[in-house]
Enzyme design. Structure first.
Site, mmCIF file in Angstrom:
data_model
loop_
_atom_site.group_PDB
_atom_site.id
_atom_site.type_symbol
_atom_site.label_atom_id
_atom_site.label_comp_id
_atom_site.label_asym_id
_atom_site.label_seq_id
_atom_site.Cartn_x
_atom_site.Cartn_y
_atom_site.Cartn_z
ATOM 1 N N ILE A 51 0.838 -1.199 0.000
ATOM 2 C CA ILE A 51 0.000 0.000 0.000
ATOM 3 C C ILE A 51 0.872 1.248 0.000
ATOM 4 O O ILE A 51 1.720 1.418 0.888
ATOM 5 C CB ILE A 51 -0.932 0.004 1.219
ATOM 6 C CG1 ILE A 51 -1.868 -1.207 1.138
ATOM 7 C CG2 ILE A 51 -1.732 1.291 1.295
ATOM 8 C CD1 ILE A 51 -2.774 -1.363 2.329
ATOM 9 N N CYS A 52 0.661 2.093 -0.996
ATOM 10 C CA CYS A 52 1.352 3.375 -1.123
ATOM 11 C C CYS A 52 2.860 3.156 -1.143
ATOM 12 O O CYS A 52 3.352 2.387 -1.975
ATOM 13 C CB CYS A 52 0.886 4.321 -0.015
ATOM 14 S SG CYS A 52 1.390 6.032 -0.252
#
Lengths: 354, 414
Positions: free
Chosen positions: A147-148
């Site tokens: 994530i990210c």
């Protein structure tokens, strides 16, 4: 000729009275709210190393997926965003789909962690966590969800250790850091990163928060709090608001050396695209990503513009590449009601087919 | 502890005065007696009536939640809501009934200038400070506190040539003074750029107001006016923040701050060393050694695992954590059981698979020459030395896999 305002005194007085009523009710509500709890899904510790804790989530029923899923979150925020509250939990919904979910909690670095490098994070911590999960399930390879910034790390990890990754999912992950609409990237291009890190040591979390708020200073720092008036008389909504506030401002410091390389090689050098990225002395070549890849991006993402994520499609080495655009923003993709209905089922369907 | 109901009564009383001013206006169609002459129909907002900002300040003092998170949020809310209400009050004082877009925009600009200054963007970015957030200005303020005591010394030394026993210290102080002057220039350039963006925000605001100057599109509440201003301000800010000019100015500002900060740190370090106190350099050196030792230890563990096939948990002993899901260790003896488990997990997936064409790329480890080479040489970062796992077969992939596809969250996956 009419002007832009149709401000009726009676109506403005009613608006003023409404504000007054909200403020009054807010005094009661605020006395009722407690520190909001975060991370609603039960989990157990399966591994610790330094500040890091590897958790396994426990759903209401046993998982049915044959391959576990390890979530690699970013360093810049706390990972409980994916499990914020019972009706806003990507994790809970993945568990409900039958996935067996693990997550790395990076903890809170202090000055003694100043010299941790990206090699330590990617070839050290992530690799060892993957090994723990592999051993627990007696599998050669597991599924990874980055994530990210955690997605960028997962891309590097999977490119360096592809035999351990069965399927790779990235969410709101920056790949091309030089798209013209990337405000954060624009701000750091002329930064003397070496001077910055040599001076600051670790990068304070509140400095990172200041940068994120500065992306939309009026909306995120003014308008949001004016809007708080509307929910002052609703303890449940107020608690939800405070929970989000807790996450927004609960940012760990960034280990200096890891930050140095991330800024220089990713933001400034754009080396995932341009090539030449080395982690631990080995070149990261995204052509090594021959496993299936699902790339989820947010269409109104002001932190990681869609084009920054979608660039991955042209870089992976495998044929099985899927993009999924979500109509929402960088945070909405985790916490909006629509995200709960759409994202976990889509991830599960994709994984189940592989 | 005071009774919250008392507080609420006081707040109600304060607000009632305000409400009375409004009802007077509504019933008579003119300003309340307390309004200043010529103040216009909305003069009751400000003249003679207690302001909302005062009420809000009172409220913020009353609102003392036990929750730490709520306290922090109240702090941010109080400050922003107070500014919002003050803005509304000041703007309303200046806006005449039936005012056009240009007049409203001008009144808004006056209100902003009265409440905070003529550079709303700079003010917005400066107000980021609070618990949990710091911006560039706060970063500079942090160094300023340490710099102030040195300033007198710096000023005295600036014009003197550096020579003699204290030549190096004099040169350091002179450099610090120069760095500080450079920081001031960089700050001024940053503020000037934001002022340009603020001016553009007012232009956009007036344009948006003009677009609303027709029946059916007019703004009918103070909040709507405020929201329109926020739209305009953000629209003006974004292209500036994305510009090469901003990149250069921002980079210069932060770099200048770091030079000043570094200069101050060096002074503090020297003073600490003279007093026999631990310094940042010493601690960094210690931490670097600790880090190197940890890396070496991790590498040794990895090599040991590779040779002996022992689990990390078994060797580390006190690393903590729960027992593994399957058999407690990854010894070869336990492998067949876990293999069976793995196979039974794979079975449902196999049954569910619909016949379709085979995926082109299977994740066969044997095709990955790089990782094989990594194991052979013992390179640390190549999966080398990983403890061999029990020979459990990977669950077979269902035959149906999707090739390159793009989907939206509207449900269609292809």
């Amino acid at each position: 000729m009419v002007g832009p305002l149709k401000l009726d005194p009676q109506r403005m007085a009613e608006e003023a009275q409404r504000v007054q009523q909200k403020l009054g009710a807010g005094l009661q509500s605020l006395l009722q709210v407690e520190d909001p709890d975060v991370g609603c899904t039960p989990k157990e510790v399966v591994y610790r190393e330094g500040r890091l804790t590897l958790y396994r989530y426990r759903g209401e029923s046993a998982p049915t997926a044959p391959v576990p899923l390890l979530i690699v979150y970013a360093l810049v925020n706390r990972p409980f965003m994916v499990d914020l509250q019972p009706d806003r939990s990507i994790v809970r919904n993945l568990l409900a789909q039958g996935e067996d979910v693990y997550i790395i909690d990076w903890g809170y670095p202090d000055r003694s962690d100043r010299f941790l490098t990206l090699d330590d994070y990617i070839n050290g911590f992530i690799r060892r966590c993957v090994d723990v999960v592999r051993r627990r399930h007696a599998l050669e390879a597991i599924n990874l969800l980055g994530i990210c910034q955690g997605g960028a790390f997962s891309l590097c990890y999977a490119a360096l250790h592809p035999e351990t990754v069965r399927n790779l999912v990235t969410m709101v992950t920056p790949v091309d850091f030089h798209t013209p609409d990337n405000m954060l990237s624009n701000w750091v291009q002329d930064l003397d990163v070496d001077l910055f890190v040599d001076t600051m040591g670790n990068v304070p979390g509140d400095l990172m928060n200041g940068c994120y708020l500065a992306l939309k200073p009026f909306r995120l720092n003014f308008q949001k709090y004016v809007g708080m008036i509307d929910i002052l008389d609703d303890p449940a909504e107020l608690t939800n608001f405070l929970r989000m506030e807790k996450w927004i401002f609960d940012s760990p410091d960034q280990a200096g050396e890891a930050f140095r390389q991330f800024l220089k090689d990713f933001y400034q050098g754009n080396k995932l695209v341009a090539g030449g990225l080395q982690i631990g002395g080995r070149e990261v070549d995204l052509m090594n990503l021959t496993m299936p890849v699902l790339n989820v991006y947010a269409e109104q993402d002001h932190l990681v513009p869609p084009d920054a994520s979608k660039a991955l499609g042209g870089l992976v080495g495998g044929d099985d590449y899927t993009e999924l655009g979500f109509r929402g923003g960088h945070i909405g993709i985790y916490v909006s009601g629509r995200a709960q209905r759409e994202v976990p089922p889509a991830i599960h369907r994709w994984l189940a087919a592989r | 502890m005071s009774d919250p109901n008392d507080w609420r009564r006081q707040l109600d009383a304060l607000s009632q005065q305000y409400w009375n001013a409004w009802t007077s206006l509504a019933s008579t169609g003119g300003p309340s007696p307390a309004a200043a002459p010529g103040a216009g129909p909305f003069g009751a907002f400000g003249a003679g009536a207690p302001g909302w900002p005062q009420a809000l300040e009172f409220w913020s003092r009353l609102a003392s939640p036990q929750s730490h998170d709520a306290q922090a949020a109240i702090g941010r809310f109080g400050k922003q809501a107070q500014e919002y209400l003050e803005l509304m009050r000041t703007a309303a004082e200046r806006v005449q009934q039936g005012a056009g877009a240009a007049e409203v925009a001008a009144a808004w600009r006056d209100a902003l200038s009265a409440s905070g200054g003529g550079n709303p963007l700079l003010d917005a970015l400066s107000s980021l400070a609070g618990e949990g957030a710091r911006g560039p200005r706060q970063l500079a303020e942090g160094a300023e506190a340490l710099l102030a005591p040195l300033r007198g010394q710096m000023d005295a030394l600036l014009s003197l040539p550096a020579f003699g026993q204290h030549r190096e210290q004099q040169e350091r102080m002179q450099q610090l003074a120069r760095d500080q002057a450079a920081l001031q220039k960089a700050s001024n350039r940053y503020a000037a750029l934001l002022l340009e963006a603020s001016e553009q925000a007012f232009v956009l605001f007036e344009k948006k107001l003009a677009e609303r100057s027709e029946p059916g599109r007019q703004l009918d509440s103070a909040r709507a006016l405020y929201d329109l201003w926020v739209d305009a301000a953000e629209e003006a800010y974004a292209p500036v923040a994305l510009s090469p000019r901003f990149r250069a100015v921002f980079g210069e500002l932060v770099n200048a701050q770091m030079r000043v900060r570094q200069g101050v740190q060096q002074q503090v370090e020297r003073s600490c060393a003279e007093l026999g106190m631990p310094t940042r350099s010493e601690l960094d050196s210690t931490h670097r050694r600790m880090h190197d030792l940890q890396r070496e230890l991790a590498e040794l563990r990895q090599r040991l695992e590779a040779f002996e096939g022992a689990s990390v948990d078994a060797l580390a002993g006190n690393r903590g954590g729960a027992a593994p899901e399957a058999a407690a260790s990854t010894t070869r003896k336990a492998a067949p059981k876990r293999a069976a488990k793995g196979a039974s997990r794979a079975a449902p997936a196999k049954k569910a698979a619909a016949p379709s064409k085979k995926p082109k790329a299977a994740p066969a480890a044997s095709t990955r020459k790089r990782s094989t080479a990594g194991r052979a040489t013992g390179a640390r970062a190549g999966g080398a030395g990983r403890a061999p796992l029990p020979a459990a077969p990977m669950p077979k992939r269902p035959a149906a896999t999707t090739k390159r596809s793009k989907a939206t969250s509207r449900g269609a996956r292809k």
